[in-house]
Design a protein around this motif. Structure first.
Motif, PDB file in Angstrom:
ATOM      1  N   ALA A  73     -47.225 -58.419  56.538  1.00  0.00           N
ATOM      2  CA  ALA A  73     -46.066 -58.079  57.372  1.00  0.00           C
ATOM      3  C   ALA A  73     -46.434 -58.090  58.853  1.00  0.00           C
ATOM      4  O   ALA A  73     -45.710 -58.651  59.687  1.00  0.00           O
ATOM      5  CB  ALA A  73     -45.520 -56.708  56.971  1.00  0.00           C
ATOM      6  N   SER A  74     -47.565 -57.480  59.188  1.00  0.00           N
ATOM      7  CA  SER A  74     -47.988 -57.457  60.595  1.00  0.00           C
ATOM      8  C   SER A  74     -48.405 -58.839  61.076  1.00  0.00           C
ATOM      9  O   SER A  74     -48.168 -59.210  62.224  1.00  0.00           O
ATOM     10  CB  SER A  74     -49.134 -56.460  60.787  1.00  0.00           C
ATOM     11  OG  SER A  74     -50.245 -56.795  59.969  1.00  0.00           O
ATOM     12  N   THR A 102     -48.374 -54.896  66.274  1.00  0.00           N
ATOM     13  CA  THR A 102     -47.879 -55.039  64.899  1.00  0.00           C
ATOM     14  C   THR A 102     -48.704 -54.228  63.896  1.00  0.00           C
ATOM     15  O   THR A 102     -48.148 -53.660  62.960  1.00  0.00           O
ATOM     16  CB  THR A 102     -47.862 -56.520  64.473  1.00  0.00           C
ATOM     17  OG1 THR A 102     -49.178 -57.071  64.546  1.00  0.00           O
ATOM     18  CG2 THR A 102     -46.939 -57.320  65.374  1.00  0.00           C
ATOM     19  N   THR A 103     -50.020 -54.158  64.083  1.00  0.00           N
ATOM     20  CA  THR A 103     -50.829 -53.341  63.172  1.00  0.00           C
ATOM     21  C   THR A 103     -50.515 -51.860  63.360  1.00  0.00           C
ATOM     22  O   THR A 103     -50.584 -51.079  62.403  1.00  0.00           O
ATOM     23  CB  THR A 103     -52.335 -53.581  63.377  1.00  0.00           C
ATOM     24  OG1 THR A 103     -52.670 -53.395  64.768  1.00  0.00           O
ATOM     25  CG2 THR A 103     -52.730 -54.978  62.952  1.00  0.00           C
ATOM     26  N   ALA A 125     -47.287 -51.319  61.453  1.00  0.00           N
ATOM     27  CA  ALA A 125     -47.524 -51.404  60.006  1.00  0.00           C
ATOM     28  C   ALA A 125     -48.498 -50.348  59.500  1.00  0.00           C
ATOM     29  O   ALA A 125     -48.638 -50.165  58.285  1.00  0.00           O
ATOM     30  CB  ALA A 125     -48.054 -52.792  59.656  1.00  0.00           C
ATOM     31  N   LYS A 126     -49.191 -49.679  60.434  1.00  0.00           N
ATOM     32  CA  LYS A 126     -50.215 -48.687  60.078  1.00  0.00           C
ATOM     33  C   LYS A 126     -51.292 -49.307  59.173  1.00  0.00           C
ATOM     34  O   LYS A 126     -51.657 -48.773  58.124  1.00  0.00           O
ATOM     35  CB  LYS A 126     -49.589 -47.470  59.388  1.00  0.00           C
ATOM     36  CG  LYS A 126     -48.658 -46.675  60.291  1.00  0.00           C
ATOM     37  CD  LYS A 126     -48.089 -45.463  59.577  1.00  0.00           C
ATOM     38  CE  LYS A 126     -47.281 -44.598  60.524  1.00  0.00           C
ATOM     39  NZ  LYS A 126     -46.131 -45.290  61.119  1.00  0.00           N
ATOM     40  N   THR A 127     -51.788 -50.464  59.614  1.00  0.00           N
ATOM     41  CA  THR A 127     -52.862 -51.144  58.903  1.00  0.00           C
ATOM     42  C   THR A 127     -54.000 -51.403  59.877  1.00  0.00           C
ATOM     43  O   THR A 127     -53.862 -51.190  61.081  1.00  0.00           O
ATOM     44  CB  THR A 127     -52.368 -52.466  58.275  1.00  0.00           C
ATOM     45  OG1 THR A 127     -53.394 -53.003  57.446  1.00  0.00           O
ATOM     46  CG2 THR A 127     -52.015 -53.488  59.340  1.00  0.00           C
ATOM     47  N   ILE A 137     -40.991 -54.862  59.968  1.00  0.00           N
ATOM     48  CA  ILE A 137     -42.251 -54.556  59.278  1.00  0.00           C
ATOM     49  C   ILE A 137     -42.070 -53.471  58.211  1.00  0.00           C
ATOM     50  O   ILE A 137     -42.500 -53.655  57.065  1.00  0.00           O
ATOM     51  CB  ILE A 137     -43.360 -54.187  60.291  1.00  0.00           C
ATOM     52  CG1 ILE A 137     -43.803 -55.439  61.056  1.00  0.00           C
ATOM     53  CG2 ILE A 137     -44.554 -53.552  59.580  1.00  0.00           C
ATOM     54  CD1 ILE A 137     -44.862 -55.195  62.108  1.00  0.00           C
ATOM     55  N   PRO A 138     -41.418 -52.334  58.512  1.00  0.00           N
ATOM     56  CA  PRO A 138     -41.199 -51.338  57.448  1.00  0.00           C
ATOM     57  C   PRO A 138     -40.376 -51.902  56.285  1.00  0.00           C
ATOM     58  O   PRO A 138     -40.636 -51.568  55.124  1.00  0.00           O
ATOM     59  CB  PRO A 138     -40.442 -50.216  58.167  1.00  0.00           C
ATOM     60  CG  PRO A 138     -40.828 -50.356  59.602  1.00  0.00           C
ATOM     61  CD  PRO A 138     -40.963 -51.830  59.825  1.00  0.00           C
ATOM     62  N   VAL A 142     -42.719 -54.086  54.149  1.00  0.00           N
ATOM     63  CA  VAL A 142     -43.646 -53.243  53.378  1.00  0.00           C
ATOM     64  C   VAL A 142     -42.913 -52.599  52.201  1.00  0.00           C
ATOM     65  O   VAL A 142     -43.428 -52.543  51.075  1.00  0.00           O
ATOM     66  CB  VAL A 142     -44.273 -52.163  54.287  1.00  0.00           C
ATOM     67  CG1 VAL A 142     -45.085 -51.173  53.464  1.00  0.00           C
ATOM     68  CG2 VAL A 142     -45.154 -52.812  55.355  1.00  0.00           C
ATOM     69  N   HIS A 194     -57.495 -56.248  57.717  1.00  0.00           N
ATOM     70  CA  HIS A 194     -56.412 -56.746  56.866  1.00  0.00           C
ATOM     71  C   HIS A 194     -55.551 -57.745  57.635  1.00  0.00           C
ATOM     72  O   HIS A 194     -55.132 -58.772  57.091  1.00  0.00           O
ATOM     73  CB  HIS A 194     -55.544 -55.579  56.363  1.00  0.00           C
ATOM     74  CG  HIS A 194     -56.239 -54.717  55.355  1.00  0.00           C
ATOM     75  ND1 HIS A 194     -55.945 -53.387  55.182  1.00  0.00           N
ATOM     76  CD2 HIS A 194     -57.222 -55.001  54.464  1.00  0.00           C
ATOM     77  CE1 HIS A 194     -56.713 -52.882  54.231  1.00  0.00           C
ATOM     78  NE2 HIS A 194     -57.488 -53.839  53.782  1.00  0.00           N
ATOM     79  N   LYS A 207     -48.856 -54.625  54.006  1.00  0.00           N
ATOM     80  CA  LYS A 207     -48.903 -54.304  55.435  1.00  0.00           C
ATOM     81  C   LYS A 207     -49.595 -55.387  56.257  1.00  0.00           C
ATOM     82  O   LYS A 207     -49.174 -55.707  57.367  1.00  0.00           O
ATOM     83  CB  LYS A 207     -49.618 -52.968  55.624  1.00  0.00           C
ATOM     84  CG  LYS A 207     -48.857 -51.774  55.052  1.00  0.00           C
ATOM     85  CD  LYS A 207     -49.619 -50.477  55.288  1.00  0.00           C
ATOM     86  CE  LYS A 207     -48.835 -49.284  54.743  1.00  0.00           C
ATOM     87  NZ  LYS A 207     -49.550 -48.007  54.984  1.00  0.00           N
TER      88      LYS A 207
END
Length: 424
Positions: A134-135, A379-380, A383-385, A121-122, A125, A389, A131
């Protein structure tokens, strides 16, 4: 039965964890029943975990944690990138293929999502995938993990329903491969529309080198499956093999795993197992009381008034399970519904092997659906989302998986072909 169901729903709405909600609903029902001694509750709680096949769950979870620390996950990702990194949206395809390889070891979608997500994921991004996307692709890919063997949901269903776990494992192979292929196709069209990157095609030498580096990791699922289907060991014993193999490869071959890592990895596995174990134990008195008040028979009578067609009944069950998956953990769904559904399968002539595999797919879809999809939150979080989203980006993958679920339901041969061919 009404008190039992209403108590469970009320506790869940109040935010009580699933395991304790099941225990609370059973306790309230026993008190209202009045004729059953309360000692039944702790007795049934202990009996809920008294199953040899269920021993495979903590062991496969432990094997998954060892893989991450032992460098196995990293090597599988590098091999995946050498294979499919040249396709438009390269890291999206690497994500899918990596999770296919990972699925042959841990049996847990959450473990696969955490292990591959922290690396991929990183990276996605950083390369401009976004994000949310990716998540979403990581979460959708992780649903394949428990479909391609080994599979913790299938172990749970098989132990409760008395269905061969080996046959269930084989039944998940073709659906799992079709799911991952379909996800890659959808990811390709999205990547093409958004002009996501594609990398230079890896040389045959690079593919060969990454294959050799990942060889011992790739050999693990082969050993597990050959051992089970040749009769050398059971599915539960294969979990022990997976743990020993992961330790040996991590410590002495790849040398990324240290002896000092083992206590922490054991603790990680214990904590993950405890969450599953509480639900399994708590579901036993719930299922027992449901049987005591003839819940399965009442549901069977209701279904017979709706239709006598096995296809219609199966569609109805799948829709109900998809709705439940939005609000309940997959383990809880399998354990709560299996004792109720088994008489329905028998009455309508539905193959429990076929049902067990599509049930596993159904509950895995639930892990990426709001509001309580556990893989969605994993996953969120990485991803920090936010969920909004994620929900927007996951929709094409979610629709694809649901369509495949109904195809597998309507064409049982996709599930039963390999078990019938290889196990007599």
């Amino acid at each position: 039965m009404i008190i039992l169901i209403c108590s469970l729903l009320l506790l869940l709405l109040l935010g009580v964890p699933v395991g304790f909600s099941l225990i609370g609903a059973s306790l309230v029902s026993l008190i209202f029943q009045g004729t059953i001694p309360l000692e039944v509750l702790p007795q049934r709680l202990s009996l809920g975990l008294d199953s040899f096949p269920l021993l495979a769950i903590p062991l496969f979870i432990f094997a998954g944690t060892l893989m991450e620390a032992g460098g196995i996950t990293k090597r599988l990702i590098l091999f995946s990138e050498a294979l499919v990194g040249h396709i438009r949206g390269s890291l999206a395809h690497v994500t899918v293929v990596s999770n296919v390889f990972m699925s042959g070891v841990s049996g847990s979608g959450v473990a696969d999502a955490a292990a591959t997500g922290t690396a991929l994921i990183p990276a996605m991004v950083k390369r401009g995938y976004g994000k949310g996307f990716a998540s979403a692709i990581l979460a959708a890919s992780a649903t394949v993990g428990p479909i391609i063997p080994p599979s913790i949901p299938m172990i749970i269903f098989g132990s409760f329903a008395g269905v061969s776990i080996g046959k269930l494992f084989l039944g998940g192979v073709l659906p799992g491969l079709l799911m991952s292929s379909s996800l890659m196709i959808i990811a390709y069209f999205i990547a093409k529309k958004r002009n996501y990157e594609k990398r230079e095609k890896a040389s045959l030498l690079t593919v060969f080198k990454t294959f050799l580096d990942a060889f011992w990791a790739l050999l693990m699922p082969v050993i597990i499956m050959v051992g089970i289907f040749s009769g050398y060991f059971t599915a539960t014993e294969s979990a022990v093999i997976a743990v020993v193999y992961s330790i040996v490869i991590g410590l002495f071959v790849y040398k990324d795993l240290k002896f000092s890592d083992l206590p922490r990895k054991i603790l990680d596995a214990v904590l993950m197992t405890a969450g599953v174990g509480i639900i399994i134990a708590a579901s036993a008195p719930f299922a027992w009381f449901m049987a005591f008040v003839q819940g399965p028979q009442k549901l069977l009578d209701l279904f017979q008034t709706i239709s006598m067609s096995p296809t219609v009944i199966l569609i109805l069950l799948m829709v109900i399970l998809l709705v439940l998956g939005c609000f309940l953990d997959g383990t809880a769904i399998i354990i709560i519904t299996t004792p109720v559904v088994l008489p329905i399968l028998t009455q309508f002539g539905i193959d429990p092997l076929h049902y067990g595999v599509i049930l596993a797919i159904n509950v895995m879809i639930g892990t990426i659906t709001p509001p309580v999809g556990v893989i969605m939150y994993v996953t969120t979080g990485i991803a920090k989302t936010n969920i909004f989203h994620f929900a927007k980006e996951v929709m094409p993958f979610l629709i694809t998986l649901i369509l495949l679920l109904f195809i597998f339901m309507l064409v049982p041969g996709i599930v039963t072909f390999l078990p019938n061919l290889l196990i007599k």
